[in-house]
Enzyme design. Structure first.
Site, PDB file in Angstrom:
ATOM      1  N   CYS A  90      24.181   8.211   8.725  1.00 36.13           N
ATOM      2  CA  CYS A  90      23.424   7.337   9.636  1.00 36.13           C
ATOM      3  C   CYS A  90      23.811   7.518  11.101  1.00 36.13           C
ATOM      4  CB  CYS A  90      23.659   5.868   9.298  1.00 36.13           C
ATOM      5  SG  CYS A  90      23.340   5.379   7.608  1.00 36.13           S
ATOM      6  N   HIS A  93      17.903   2.625   2.293  1.00 32.78           N
ATOM      7  CA  HIS A  93      17.301   3.921   2.572  1.00 32.78           C
ATOM      8  C   HIS A  93      17.571   4.896   1.436  1.00 32.78           C
ATOM      9  CE1 HIS A  93      17.781   2.830   7.068  1.00 32.78           C
ATOM     10  NE2 HIS A  93      16.488   2.818   6.793  1.00 32.78           N
TER      11      HIS A  93
END
Length: 263
Positions: free
Chosen positions: A247, A162
């Protein structure tokens, strides 16, 4: 000022989570749960309220709740994860943010979007393209958020899962990153390379306080030298699954109906 974080209890099957750029290692689910609790405690100790999204023990990656949405002002863009195995994570997270009064906009096929691919700096929204998020997903984010005053900037990513696996931002807007996995540092007006991979990942708790992983002491020292208070937490079991401190929560700074706070 109202600051709320959505969190989600890790699955006992965390060790079965998806991997893309790292080798699989043994994961201790019991230790991960203790680490997650200390992470949540750190948020609370620094002025954040937390709301637990309904747990999903059958979904190994569900603790990585940030991937389920992108929130800007009073709109929550509900993700459509790029990995099919993660699509069921979205429903309960969407319900949690809708219950807080956010207007929800859902990414529709063929678009894909993981929340971890989105870095917000004020009204500029950087979206990583090339991993779990596709061009149609980026376009749908822009369509949802640019009418609210956002500017969406596409960032190529090829070396990490990501965008926020590579970069995050300090309260003053400076982007910090682990340069070996950043495809193009010139995308960002201000970029500082960090000396450790984990040092690229911070959660902004307030204008002077950062949360980061405990495995990057040199980076922590660098940030303290820049005048920040640094709260360190051990999230080692999640790092094994390409996770980082961002996250594990969705940070909400403009909860509808609550007093406004800075983006």
């Amino acid at each position: 000022m109202s600051t709320v974080a959505l969190v989600r209890r890790p699955s006992p099957h965390l060790a079965d989570g998806l991997l893309t750029h790292v080798e699989r290692q043994p994961v201790d689910a019991a230790l991960a749960l203790r680490q997650w609790q200390r992470y949540v405690d750190a948020l609370k100790a620094n002025g954040w309220s937390t709301i637990e999204v309904a747990p999903a023990p059958e979904l190994p990656d569900s603790a990585f709740v940030e991937d389920t949405m992108v929130v800007f002002r009073d709109v929550a863009v509900i993700a459509r994860p790029g990995a099919d195995e993660r699509k069921p994570e979205v429903m309960a997270a969407s319900a949690a943010v809708a219950a807080l009064g956010y207007r929800c906009v859902t990414i529709e096929p063929p678009g894909t979007l993981d929340g971890g691919d989105v870095l917000k700096i004020g009204a500029t929204i950087y979206v990583g393209l090339g991993g779990r998020t596709n061009a149609d997903g980026v376009a749908q984010v822009a369509a949802a958020l640019e009418p609210l005053g956002a500017t969406v900037v596409t960032v190529p990513i090829t070396k990490v899962l990501h965008l926020k696996s590579a970069v995050t931002a300090l309260p003053d807007g400076t982007v910090i990153g682990w340069e070996p996995v950043v495809d193009d540092t010139t995308v960002f007006p201000s970029f500082v390379a960090m000396p450790e991979e984990g040092g690229a990942h911070v959660v902004v708790l307030n204008d002077t306080t950062l949360l980061m992983a405990a495995d990057c002491p040199t980076s922590a020292a660098l940030l303290r030298a820049r005048g920040y208070d640094v709260v360190e937490v051990d999230i080692g079991e999640f790092v094994k699954l390409e996770g980082c401190v961002t996250c594990l929560s969705v940070r909400l700074r403009d909860v509808p109906g609550a007093p406004s706070s800075p983006t």
